[in-house]
Design a protein around this motif. Structure first.
Motif, PDB file in Angstrom:
ATOM      1  N   ILE A  82       0.839  -1.205   0.000  1.00 19.07           N
ATOM      2  CA  ILE A  82       0.000   0.000   0.000  1.00 19.07           C
ATOM      3  C   ILE A  82       0.872   1.252   0.000  1.00 19.07           C
ATOM      4  N   ARG A  83       1.990   1.214   0.716  1.00 15.65           N
ATOM      5  CA  ARG A  83       2.855   2.393   0.829  1.00 15.65           C
ATOM      6  C   ARG A  83       3.674   2.645  -0.436  1.00 15.65           C
ATOM      7  N   PRO A  86       2.007   2.514  -5.100  1.00 14.69           N
ATOM      8  CA  PRO A  86       1.484   3.669  -5.842  1.00 14.69           C
ATOM      9  C   PRO A  86       2.534   4.440  -6.625  1.00 14.69           C
ATOM     10  N   SER A  92       6.696  -1.871 -10.618  1.00 13.96           N
ATOM     11  CA  SER A  92       5.494  -2.359  -9.945  1.00 13.96           C
ATOM     12  C   SER A  92       5.370  -3.871 -10.008  1.00 13.96           C
ATOM     13  N   GLN A 153      -4.425  -5.766  -0.918  1.00 13.58           N
ATOM     14  CA  GLN A 153      -3.507  -4.633  -0.785  1.00 13.58           C
ATOM     15  C   GLN A 153      -2.974  -4.182  -2.149  1.00 13.58           C
ATOM     16  N   GLY A 157      -3.355  -0.520  -3.629  1.00 13.32           N
ATOM     17  CA  GLY A 157      -2.217   0.266  -4.107  1.00 13.32           C
ATOM     18  C   GLY A 157      -2.351   0.677  -5.554  1.00 13.32           C
ATOM     19  N   SER A 292      -6.078   3.692   4.683  1.00 13.69           N
ATOM     20  CA  SER A 292      -5.312   2.990   3.637  1.00 13.69           C
ATOM     21  C   SER A 292      -5.384   3.771   2.330  1.00 13.69           C
ATOM     22  N   VAL A 296      -2.229   5.619   0.124  1.00  7.82           N
ATOM     23  CA  VAL A 296      -2.023   5.492  -1.321  1.00  7.82           C
ATOM     24  C   VAL A 296      -1.868   6.863  -1.967  1.00  7.82           C
ATOM     25  N   SER A 299       1.228   8.822  -0.741  1.00  8.54           N
ATOM     26  CA  SER A 299       2.478   8.330  -1.319  1.00  8.54           C
ATOM     27  C   SER A 299       2.725   8.947  -2.687  1.00  8.54           C
TER      28      SER A 299
END
Length: 475
Positions: A82-83, A86, A92, A153, A157, A292, A296, A299
């Protein structure tokens, strides 16, 4: 103003709000919390109707054993996803693969060790004895559950949390149907089978959705974000270590609390704790769902994370707090379904836990701010302090307050932490918008769209940590 014009205005306002990724993700995750809670309740109600109490008891133990192993072996990769996903850009896919691979491998090792113990340490006929065949199924199910849980998650994200609610809604329906179906067969451990089999079936379509549609689109789109790329190994390890340690403290407190109540009060007191703790955990998950989405968006735009936090705070005050206060007022009515003894002994406890949601807002915002600044060891200290206050306060208060001691100790812990964190949170929320911020928030809207995280957030991982990149896997 006519009714038609009023309704039309409300619809336009809702469409604008849902066009904002922050709100769309937050509402989708809140919906997912409700879906999971409802289907979870229905599942065990149906299980009690179609299986014997022995089968339900063994199934419940095995399901919770699988969940515990999955949580402990996931290394809290979900929060890291999640952190950092993004802004992972072209990295990714590698980041997601790393999370899947490490979590699944750790789950296999952990589940295999536990199943070996259950097979050899318990004699046949014991509720915890398992055969080799079931042990293998349990290991596969645990690894599948770890990936299934991580997909939530990952979708969060990717700013596609609506798929999370859909995925878990489909899972809830299939799980219920399969539960009833296996009750008419001779399949042993039907409860566990009906819980785990749909997970493996749903992994395929949602993995394809993520890998072929959502990830490629996100990789291209997030590559334009400033500082895009996966974090360095050292940053990722430090982030996960602090967050995981905090999770262990929190999990230990939640799991040990009923045991402590039995030790210092009575077995019946532990039963009175169950409905209050269940409702409180559901309400806590609503706040976690909203924050949460904040992580996203924060970040992606750290300079505006505090503005996002203001918007999230307003939604919490409008949605979560009224719900908590309503539950507190309706506590006797809700507990009536459990019986008169629960109404008499659990009402004040449930009300105190709902009141603790007020200071919990400050704590939750501080935790979000810490995650955005990659300061997760503070989260571990916070969870440890709260566990000490609660687990230390219950034995001190129990002789005079009974099971209500849990509520007072929990409220005291939340209030003390909120007082400690309030100055930092208030300074964060009161920061002015960045000088260039004259336009709408992400996806449109007003100033509900943005705020800045800590000044220390900066580019993910920092320039000194980009030399240890996560190995990229070629497609």
């Amino acid at each position: 103003m006519s009714v038609g014009a009023l309704v039309s205005g409300r619809v336009r306002s809702m469409r604008r709000e849902m066009a904002n990724p922050l709100y769309r993700n937050a509402y989708a995750l809140m919906l997912n919390t409700v879906v999971n809670s409802v289907f979870g309740l229905l599942y065990w109600v149906f299980a009690a109707r179609v299986f014997s109490t022995e089968d339900v008891g063994r199934g419940n133990a095995l399901v919770n054993l699988m969940l515990m192993i999955s949580v402990l072996t996931s290394l809290n990769f979900g929060q890291a996803i999640i952190r950092f996903l993004p802004t992972a850009g072209r990295d990714s896919r590698s980041l997601v693969r790393l999370a899947y691979g490490v979590s699944a491998a750790a789950a296999v090792v952990g589940a295999a060790a536990v199943m070996a113990w259950c097979h050899w340490a318990y004699a046949p006929g014991d509720p915890l004895h398992v055969s080799f065949g079931f042990g293998a199924w349990f290991v596969v199910s645990t690894a599948a559950w770890s990936i299934f849980n991580l997909q939530d998650q990952v979708l969060t994200g990717l700013r596609s949390a609506l798929w999370v609610a859909l995925e878990n809604g489909v899972y809830g329906v299939v799980k219920l149907v399969l539960l009833v179906a296996v009750s008419f067969t001779s399949i042993s451990d039907g409860v566990f089978t009906s819980w785990s089999a749909p997970v493996i079936a749903l992994l395929v379509p949602f993995t394809l959705l993520i890998s072929r549609r959502l990830l490629p689109r996100h990789s291209a789109e997030s590559a334009t974000v400033e500082g895009a790329g996966a974090p360095g190994r050292r940053t990722l390890t430090r982030y996960m270590a602090g967050d995981y340690l905090g999770q262990v403290f929190n999990q230990a407190m939640s799991s040990f609390l009923p045991v402590l109540v039995v030790m210092v009060i009575s077995q019946s007191a532990s039963a009175y704790l169950l409905p209050a703790q269940t409702v409180f955990q559901a309400m806590t998950m609503l706040s976690v769902a909203i924050t949460s989405a904040l992580v996203v968006e924060g970040s992606r735009q750290p300079e505006r994370a505090h503005l996002f936090a203001r918007a999230v705070l307003r939604r919490i005050c409008v949605i979560v707090l009224p719900a908590a206060l309503l539950i507190a007022l309706a506590a006797p009515l809700l507990l009536w379904f459990y019986g008169p003894d629960y109404v008499e002994n659990s009402t004040l406890l449930l009300q105190l836990l709902m009141i603790s949601m007020i200071p919990r807002i400050v704590v939750t915002l501080w935790m979000t701010k810490s995650r955005l600044a990659n300061r997760t060891f503070g989260l571990a200290v916070q969870q440890l302090v709260h566990a000490i206050i609660v687990l230390g306060g219950v034995p001190l208060l129990a002789p005079t307050l009974g099971v209500d001691a849990v509520g007072w100790a929990w409220l005291a812990g939340e209030v003390l932490l909120a007082l400690a964190f309030a100055p930092s949170v208030v300074r964060w929320l009161r920061r002015p918008p960045p000088p260039q911020d004259a336009g709408p928030g992400p996806g449109g809207g007003d100033d509900d769209g943005a705020d800045s995280a800590d000044d220390t957030t900066g580019p993910i991982g920092g320039p000194d940590e980009r030399t240890h990149e996560i190995p990229r896997v070629r497609d």
